[in-house]
Design an enzyme around this catalytic site. Sequence first.
Site, PDB file in Angstrom:
ATOM      1  N   LYS A 198      57.970  92.839  82.783  1.00 32.46           N
ATOM      2  CA  LYS A 198      58.018  92.456  84.201  1.00 32.46           C
ATOM      3  C   LYS A 198      57.747  93.658  85.096  1.00 32.46           C
ATOM      4  O   LYS A 198      57.269  93.515  86.206  1.00 32.46           O
ATOM      5  CB  LYS A 198      59.410  91.912  84.558  1.00 32.46           C
ATOM      6  CG  LYS A 198      59.664  90.515  84.069  1.00 32.46           C
ATOM      7  CD  LYS A 198      60.881  89.928  84.773  1.00 32.46           C
ATOM      8  CE  LYS A 198      61.880  89.347  83.796  1.00 32.46           C
ATOM      9  NZ  LYS A 198      62.977  90.248  83.424  1.00 32.46           N
ATOM     10  N   LYS A 202      54.516  96.492  75.182  1.00 31.22           N
ATOM     11  CA  LYS A 202      55.033  95.119  75.298  1.00 31.22           C
ATOM     12  C   LYS A 202      54.739  94.558  76.698  1.00 31.22           C
ATOM     13  O   LYS A 202      54.639  95.325  77.669  1.00 31.22           O
ATOM     14  CB  LYS A 202      56.527  95.067  74.975  1.00 31.22           C
ATOM     15  CG  LYS A 202      57.411  95.599  76.040  1.00 31.22           C
ATOM     16  CD  LYS A 202      58.883  95.308  75.798  1.00 31.22           C
ATOM     17  CE  LYS A 202      59.622  95.831  77.017  1.00 31.22           C
ATOM     18  NZ  LYS A 202      61.021  95.765  77.049  1.00 31.22           N
ATOM     19  N   LYS A 248      62.861 104.263  80.468  1.00 27.13           N
ATOM     20  CA  LYS A 248      62.875 104.067  81.920  1.00 27.13           C
ATOM     21  C   LYS A 248      63.215 105.335  82.683  1.00 27.13           C
ATOM     22  O   LYS A 248      62.813 105.501  83.829  1.00 27.13           O
ATOM     23  CB  LYS A 248      63.814 102.922  82.300  1.00 27.13           C
ATOM     24  CG  LYS A 248      63.274 101.592  81.808  1.00 27.13           C
ATOM     25  CD  LYS A 248      63.913 100.414  82.491  1.00 27.13           C
ATOM     26  CE  LYS A 248      63.210  99.131  82.078  1.00 27.13           C
ATOM     27  NZ  LYS A 248      64.010  97.943  82.180  1.00 27.13           N
TER      28      LYS A 248
HETATM   29  P1  TYM Z   1      64.834  90.988  80.370  1.00 30.82           P
HETATM   30  O1  TYM Z   1      65.054  90.339  81.698  1.00 30.82           O
HETATM   31  O2  TYM Z   1      64.002  92.217  80.325  1.00 30.82           O
HETATM   32  O3  TYM Z   1      64.192  89.939  79.366  1.00 30.82           O
HETATM   33  C1  TYM Z   1      64.719  88.625  79.172  1.00 30.82           C
HETATM   34  C2  TYM Z   1      64.486  88.188  77.736  1.00 30.82           C
HETATM   35  O4  TYM Z   1      63.077  88.208  77.440  1.00 30.82           O
HETATM   36  C3  TYM Z   1      62.842  88.967  76.262  1.00 30.82           C
HETATM   37  N1  TYM Z   1      61.539  89.653  76.400  1.00 30.82           N
HETATM   38  C4  TYM Z   1      60.541  89.563  75.511  1.00 30.82           C
HETATM   39  N2  TYM Z   1      60.425  88.882  74.359  1.00 30.82           N
HETATM   40  C5  TYM Z   1      59.250  89.001  73.679  1.00 30.82           C
HETATM   41  N3  TYM Z   1      58.198  89.745  74.117  1.00 30.82           N
HETATM   42  C6  TYM Z   1      58.281  90.444  75.278  1.00 30.82           C
HETATM   43  N4  TYM Z   1      57.247  91.171  75.699  1.00 30.82           N
HETATM   44  C7  TYM Z   1      59.489  90.371  76.021  1.00 30.82           C
HETATM   45  N5  TYM Z   1      59.899  90.927  77.206  1.00 30.82           N
HETATM   46  C8  TYM Z   1      61.161  90.483  77.397  1.00 30.82           C
HETATM   47  C9  TYM Z   1      63.985  89.978  76.206  1.00 30.82           C
HETATM   48  O5  TYM Z   1      64.193  90.462  74.894  1.00 30.82           O
HETATM   49  C10 TYM Z   1      65.138  89.142  76.721  1.00 30.82           C
HETATM   50  O6  TYM Z   1      65.714  88.381  75.671  1.00 30.82           O
HETATM   51  N6  TYM Z   1      69.121  93.474  79.636  1.00 30.82           N
HETATM   52  C11 TYM Z   1      68.454  92.189  79.442  1.00 30.82           C
HETATM   53  C12 TYM Z   1      69.154  91.017  80.092  1.00 30.82           C
HETATM   54  C13 TYM Z   1      70.591  90.830  79.715  1.00 30.82           C
HETATM   55  C14 TYM Z   1      71.093  90.235  78.540  1.00 30.82           C
HETATM   56  C15 TYM Z   1      72.512  90.270  78.676  1.00 30.82           C
HETATM   57  C16 TYM Z   1      70.484  89.684  77.421  1.00 30.82           C
HETATM   58  C17 TYM Z   1      71.672  91.201  80.474  1.00 30.82           C
HETATM   59  N7  TYM Z   1      72.812  90.864  79.859  1.00 30.82           N
HETATM   60  C18 TYM Z   1      73.332  89.786  77.657  1.00 30.82           C
HETATM   61  C19 TYM Z   1      71.333  89.178  76.410  1.00 30.82           C
HETATM   62  C20 TYM Z   1      72.719  89.235  76.548  1.00 30.82           C
HETATM   63  C21 TYM Z   1      67.069  92.278  80.033  1.00 30.82           C
HETATM   64  O7  TYM Z   1      66.801  93.133  80.844  1.00 30.82           O
HETATM   65  O8  TYM Z   1      66.229  91.264  79.653  1.00 30.82           O
END
Ligand code: TYM
Length: 336
Positions: free
Chosen positions: A203, A200, A118
């Site tokens: 969003k 991947k 990023k």
């Molecule tokens: P975020 O919002 O990017 O994604 C949320 C969840 O979706 C999963 N994910 C995917 N899984 C499979 N294929 C994909 N292309 C894909 N894109 C996203 C992510 O692995 C995630 O599980 N930093 C984290 C959010 C967070 C968090 C936490 C997660 C904040 N605090 C504590 C676990 C525990 C994030 O930005 O996820």
Amino acid sequence: MNVIQGSQRRIFSGIKPTGEPHLGNYIGAIRRWVDLQHEYESFYCLVDLHAMTLPWDPEQLSEETLNMGAMLIACGIDPDRSVLFRQSQVGQHAELAWILTCIARMGELRRMVQFKEKSKGDTESVRAGLFTYPVLQAADVLLYLAHVVPVGEDQRQHVELMRDLGGRFNKSFGRTFVIPEPLISSDGARIMALDDPTQKMSKSETRPNASISLAEAPESIAKKVRSAVTDSGREVTAGEDKPALTNLLTIFSAVEGTPVSELEATYRSGGYAEFKQALADALVQHLRPIKKRYEDLVGDRAELERLLDAGARRACEVAESTMVDVRSRVGLGHRP
Ligand code: TYM
């Protein structure tokens, strides 16, 4: 001493309320959370503080946070069974994040792949929040003494960091935190972009045909699936040399609940067009009730606020009990 009572194990996971949740979020994370809430005491967090690591619009942030809450409920997260809440409403997340920042090392944060991606190599003008947010993520989980963190593959390194920070804290100040385990499924943990199976689904990606959102209109789903890239050859099979078809088969398998091998047997020789039509139909059918529930819920802002406020109050009880312990261990003492 803050020890989890009873035998039920806890999970914690979070999602950033930026943009629309897509099939990757659903297959890699949200659909698992729905099942897991029956097995674990579950905390699911709308991580609005994390959404501030990139430039943000205040109105949009609060709007998208409520929308994401509505979408999680539409997907099957039950706010009576799970604790569903907004991160910023539980001040202990930011408080513990600061304490952990004081034991985290620059080098370990610099190694985070998401930061490298990023910041695009521009480490001077990139916002400091983007650098330190994995520490906030560690605080999110450690605060609830969670045993398990269900996430997609892209979060594995962040879970490693929270394990390291939790272990380091325990070693310095006495056993306080549970060291959490990642729960990453063997299928669907990394859903790729439809127009480029080397990246991947994300969003933050703005290419129109890269991802399918969970509230996407049926015609648009069909159009995106039709235009999805495929691999050379004619047969519908998965394999290392077939990243695009493997991705489409993984998506199909997740929404149909049918193993990839069975889908291959059914569609192998019928050609890509027939396979894509069947996939589009399956997606539309699977997402239709989710979209309908989302549309019913999202208009009632007062009810969403009420549900999330109630979740935050329950989260706060657990978070504060951990912080009483943490504060005393690090020498900050009690709150007045
Ligand atoms: P975020 O919002 O990017 O994604 C949320 C969840 O979706 C999963 N994910 C995917 N899984 C499979 N294929 C994909 N292309 C894909 N894109 C996203 C992510 O692995 C995630 O599980 N930093 C984290 C959010 C967070 C968090 C936490 C997660 C904040 N605090 C504590 C676990 C525990 C994030 O930005 O996820």
